[in-house]
Design a protein around this motif. Structure first.
Motif, PDB file in Angstrom:
ATOM      1  N   LEU A  97       0.798  -1.235   0.000  1.00  0.00           N
ATOM      2  CA  LEU A  97       0.000   0.000   0.000  1.00  0.00           C
ATOM      3  C   LEU A  97       0.825   1.277   0.000  1.00  0.00           C
ATOM      4  CD1 LEU A  97      -3.008  -0.739   2.426  1.00  0.00           C
ATOM      5  CD2 LEU A  97      -3.085  -0.536  -0.067  1.00  0.00           C
ATOM      6  N   GLY A  98       1.951   1.291  -0.687  1.00  0.00           N
ATOM      7  CA  GLY A  98       2.778   2.496  -0.721  1.00  0.00           C
ATOM      8  C   GLY A  98       2.153   3.582  -1.584  1.00  0.00           C
ATOM      9  N   SER A  99       2.357   4.804  -1.154  1.00  0.00           N
ATOM     10  CA  SER A  99       1.895   5.921  -1.985  1.00  0.00           C
ATOM     11  C   SER A  99       2.620   5.913  -3.327  1.00  0.00           C
ATOM     12  CB  SER A  99       2.144   7.254  -1.265  1.00  0.00           C
ATOM     13  OG  SER A  99       3.525   7.401  -0.993  1.00  0.00           O
ATOM     14  N   SER A 100       3.815   5.301  -3.350  1.00  0.00           N
ATOM     15  CA  SER A 100       4.633   5.280  -4.573  1.00  0.00           C
ATOM     16  C   SER A 100       3.967   4.538  -5.725  1.00  0.00           C
ATOM     17  CB  SER A 100       6.010   4.690  -4.270  1.00  0.00           C
ATOM     18  OG  SER A 100       5.948   3.647  -3.342  1.00  0.00           O
ATOM     19  N   ASP A 150      10.107  -4.015   0.510  1.00  0.00           N
ATOM     20  CA  ASP A 150       9.161  -4.367   1.576  1.00  0.00           C
ATOM     21  C   ASP A 150       9.299  -3.318   2.688  1.00  0.00           C
ATOM     22  OD1 ASP A 150       7.765  -5.384   3.693  1.00  0.00           O
ATOM     23  OD2 ASP A 150       8.771  -7.335   3.714  1.00  0.00           O
ATOM     24  N   MET A 151       8.258  -2.505   2.828  1.00  0.00           N
ATOM     25  CA  MET A 151       8.357  -1.396   3.798  1.00  0.00           C
ATOM     26  C   MET A 151       8.328  -1.882   5.242  1.00  0.00           C
ATOM     27  SD  MET A 151       6.234   1.766   2.184  1.00  0.00           S
ATOM     28  CE  MET A 151       4.646   0.976   2.025  1.00  0.00           C
ATOM     29  N   LEU A 152       7.819  -3.091   5.452  1.00  0.00           N
ATOM     30  CA  LEU A 152       7.755  -3.598   6.827  1.00  0.00           C
ATOM     31  C   LEU A 152       9.019  -4.368   7.191  1.00  0.00           C
ATOM     32  CD1 LEU A 152       4.028  -4.807   6.732  1.00  0.00           C
ATOM     33  CD2 LEU A 152       4.940  -2.639   7.592  1.00  0.00           C
ATOM     34  N   ARG A 163      -6.621   4.866  -1.536  1.00  0.00           N
ATOM     35  CA  ARG A 163      -7.109   3.556  -1.031  1.00  0.00           C
ATOM     36  C   ARG A 163      -6.918   3.379   0.460  1.00  0.00           C
ATOM     37  NH1 ARG A 163      -2.440   0.424  -3.545  1.00  0.00           N
ATOM     38  NH2 ARG A 163      -0.673   1.777  -3.069  1.00  0.00           N
ATOM     39  N   TRP A 164      -6.122   4.230   1.103  1.00  0.00           N
ATOM     40  CA  TRP A 164      -5.945   4.138   2.553  1.00  0.00           C
ATOM     41  C   TRP A 164      -7.258   4.404   3.299  1.00  0.00           C
ATOM     42  CZ3 TRP A 164      -0.865   7.510   3.213  1.00  0.00           C
ATOM     43  CH2 TRP A 164       0.197   6.866   2.551  1.00  0.00           C
ATOM     44  N   LEU A 165      -8.184   5.094   2.636  1.00  0.00           N
ATOM     45  CA  LEU A 165      -9.489   5.386   3.256  1.00  0.00           C
ATOM     46  C   LEU A 165     -10.189   4.097   3.674  1.00  0.00           C
ATOM     47  CD1 LEU A 165     -11.527   7.795   3.723  1.00  0.00           C
ATOM     48  CD2 LEU A 165     -12.461   7.238   1.477  1.00  0.00           C
ATOM     49  N   MET A 194      13.072  -2.118   4.247  1.00  0.00           N
ATOM     50  CA  MET A 194      13.172  -0.659   4.305  1.00  0.00           C
ATOM     51  C   MET A 194      13.623  -0.182   5.693  1.00  0.00           C
ATOM     52  SD  MET A 194      10.377   2.231   3.237  1.00  0.00           S
ATOM     53  CE  MET A 194       9.586   2.356   4.840  1.00  0.00           C
ATOM     54  N   ARG A 195      13.387  -1.016   6.708  1.00  0.00           N
ATOM     55  CA  ARG A 195      13.748  -0.621   8.079  1.00  0.00           C
ATOM     56  C   ARG A 195      15.172  -1.039   8.455  1.00  0.00           C
ATOM     57  NH1 ARG A 195       7.812  -1.474  11.003  1.00  0.00           N
ATOM     58  NH2 ARG A 195       6.786  -0.029   9.596  1.00  0.00           N
ATOM     59  N   GLU A 196      15.822  -1.803   7.573  1.00  0.00           N
ATOM     60  CA  GLU A 196      17.189  -2.270   7.854  1.00  0.00           C
ATOM     61  C   GLU A 196      18.175  -1.094   7.744  1.00  0.00           C
ATOM     62  OE1 GLU A 196      18.075  -5.390   8.631  1.00  0.00           O
ATOM     63  OE2 GLU A 196      15.990  -6.073   8.542  1.00  0.00           O
ATOM     64  N   ARG A 201      15.864   8.593   6.057  1.00  0.00           N
ATOM     65  CA  ARG A 201      14.600   8.659   6.799  1.00  0.00           C
ATOM     66  C   ARG A 201      13.821   7.357   6.667  1.00  0.00           C
ATOM     67  NH1 ARG A 201      15.781  12.842   4.172  1.00  0.00           N
ATOM     68  NH2 ARG A 201      14.331  12.585   2.437  1.00  0.00           N
ATOM     69  N   HIS A 202      14.390   6.371   5.992  1.00  0.00           N
ATOM     70  CA  HIS A 202      13.774   5.042   5.836  1.00  0.00           C
ATOM     71  C   HIS A 202      12.352   5.144   5.291  1.00  0.00           C
ATOM     72  CE1 HIS A 202      17.010   2.618   7.726  1.00  0.00           C
ATOM     73  NE2 HIS A 202      17.253   3.771   8.341  1.00  0.00           N
ATOM     74  N   GLU A 203      12.227   5.823   4.157  1.00  0.00           N
ATOM     75  CA  GLU A 203      10.931   5.979   3.500  1.00  0.00           C
ATOM     76  C   GLU A 203      11.063   5.661   2.019  1.00  0.00           C
ATOM     77  OE1 GLU A 203       9.139   9.659   6.242  1.00  0.00           O
ATOM     78  OE2 GLU A 203      10.074  10.130   4.332  1.00  0.00           O
ATOM     79  N   THR A 204       9.937   5.302   1.418  1.00  0.00           N
ATOM     80  CA  THR A 204       9.799   5.255  -0.039  1.00  0.00           C
ATOM     81  C   THR A 204       8.780   6.329  -0.407  1.00  0.00           C
ATOM     82  OG1 THR A 204       8.101   3.568   0.214  1.00  0.00           O
ATOM     83  CG2 THR A 204      10.336   2.812  -0.319  1.00  0.00           C
ATOM     84  N   PRO A 205       8.785   6.840  -1.642  1.00  0.00           N
ATOM     85  CA  PRO A 205       9.622   6.449  -2.776  1.00  0.00           C
ATOM     86  C   PRO A 205      11.002   7.091  -2.737  1.00  0.00           C
ATOM     87  CG  PRO A 205       8.190   8.250  -3.402  1.00  0.00           C
ATOM     88  CD  PRO A 205       7.830   7.908  -1.980  1.00  0.00           C
ATOM     89  N   ALA A 206      11.881   6.530  -3.593  1.00  0.00           N
ATOM     90  CA  ALA A 206      13.161   7.163  -3.911  1.00  0.00           C
ATOM     91  C   ALA A 206      13.401   6.909  -5.398  1.00  0.00           C
ATOM     92  CB  ALA A 206      14.274   6.576  -3.058  1.00  0.00           C
TER      93      ALA A 206
HETATM   94  N1  LIG Z   1       7.748  13.108   2.691  1.00  0.00           N
HETATM   95  C1  LIG Z   1       7.904  11.812   2.079  1.00  0.00           C
HETATM   96  C2  LIG Z   1       7.045  10.810   2.850  1.00  0.00           C
HETATM   97  C3  LIG Z   1       7.117   9.434   2.274  1.00  0.00           C
HETATM   98  C4  LIG Z   1       6.429   8.408   3.163  1.00  0.00           C
HETATM   99  O1  LIG Z   1       5.906   8.706   4.253  1.00  0.00           O
HETATM  100  N2  LIG Z   1       6.430   7.190   2.701  1.00  0.00           N
HETATM  101  C5  LIG Z   1       5.835   6.125   3.468  1.00  0.00           C
HETATM  102  C6  LIG Z   1       5.208   5.083   2.568  1.00  0.00           C
HETATM  103  S1  LIG Z   1       3.891   5.723   1.615  1.00  0.00           S
HETATM  104  C7  LIG Z   1       6.920   5.440   4.269  1.00  0.00           C
HETATM  105  O2  LIG Z   1       7.944   5.083   3.717  1.00  0.00           O
HETATM  106  N3  LIG Z   1       6.698   5.293   5.590  1.00  0.00           N
HETATM  107  C8  LIG Z   1       7.629   4.707   6.471  1.00  0.00           C
HETATM  108  C9  LIG Z   1       7.175   3.409   7.047  1.00  0.00           C
HETATM  109  O3  LIG Z   1       6.210   2.834   6.546  1.00  0.00           O
HETATM  110  O4  LIG Z   1       7.812   2.928   7.978  1.00  0.00           O
HETATM  111  C10 LIG Z   1       7.477  11.863   0.634  1.00  0.00           C
HETATM  112  O5  LIG Z   1       6.555  12.614   0.305  1.00  0.00           O
HETATM  113  O6  LIG Z   1       8.068  11.136  -0.187  1.00  0.00           O
END
Ligand SMILES: N[C@@H](CCC(=O)N[C@@H](CS)C(=O)NCC(=O)O)C(=O)O
Length: 234
Positions: free
Chosen positions: A11-14, A34-36, A172-174, A39-41, A50-55
């Protein structure tokens, strides 16, 4: 080299940026994260501290983070105006305005819901408050976005743009958080139905789910995260 979009699941915004690359139609590669888990490694910090996607790994091998920066990198290369209006036009201003709202207030309203969901160890009283606050915030931001929708089939004009891409990645997060019936916002519901029937969005959603699917042909394949970190990480 082709740019590589690093996108997250589940469910990534990416997902919306993957659809945008399909609409753009220029060769690109993807890297699925895998964000769970991965991505946390610690190693992922070499891509995004900041351990976030997208990149995005740009076509000259630089790592670019933040959705807005990546979307504007796409728009700057959209000479045929497939996913963005003329940057100097009123529609160009409108697209950037809507994108900024979606990427800030609209997306941010879901934060308390994600934090409450993932809180470990659980703190039930705080989680209940965060859920209540988050639900009200999400409803309020949907009211605002509904009021911003015009009379055109997409958020800006007659074809999907980067504004629609950002919207469909998050919309879709709604349902996922069970906030409200999407039909409560008829214009947004109609927009979602249109976008969810779009081949690029169907393709991006299927990839996110791990299905092997064929898109427009612009996707030149996936690159493993370990390779992306080794080659392009800081
Ligand atoms: N400000 C960043 C925020 C990105 C963001 O929050 N991505 C989420 C996924 S949609 C994420 O990686 N969250 C960290 C996590 O799930 O631990 C951007 O707009 O790219």
């Amino acid at each position: 080299m082709e740019p590589i979009l690093i996108y997250g699941f589940p469910l990534g915004s990416s997902m919306g940026l993957v659809a945008a690359l399909e609409w753009l139609g220029k060769p690109y590669r993807l890297c699925r994260v895998d964000m769970l888990g991965e991505m946390r490694e610690p190693a992922y910090a070499r891509i995004n501290a900041r351990h976030e996607t997208p990149a995005l790994v740009t076509d000259d091998g630089r790592v670019l983070t933040e959705t807005m920066a990546i979307a504007h990198w796409f728009a700057a290369r959209d000479a045929e105006r497939r996913i963005s209006p003329d940057p100097l036009s009123a529609d160009g201003d409108r697209m950037r305005q809507i994108m900024a709202f979606i990427n800030s207030g609209f997306t941010g309203a879901f934060s308390p819901l994600w934090v409450a969901l993932e809180m470990d160890p659980p703190r039930p009283a705080m989680q209940a408050s965060m859920r209540e606050f988050g639900q009200e915030a999400v409803i309020g931001r949907h009211d605002k976005l509904e009021a911003m929708v015009g009379d055109t089939p997409y958020l800006v004009g007659d074809r999907p743009t980067l504004a629609d891409a950002l919207f469909i990645g998050v919309a879709r997060w709604l349902e996922f958080h069970g906030v409200a019936d999407p039909a409560r916002w008829p214009k947004l519901a109609a927009l979602r139905a249109r976008l969810e029937a779009d081949p690029a969005v169907i393709f991006a959603t299927a990839l996110e789910s791990g299905d092997s699917v064929t898109g427009s042909g612009a996707l030149r394949g996936h690159v493993p995260l370990t390779e992306v970190i080794d080659r392009f990480g800081a």
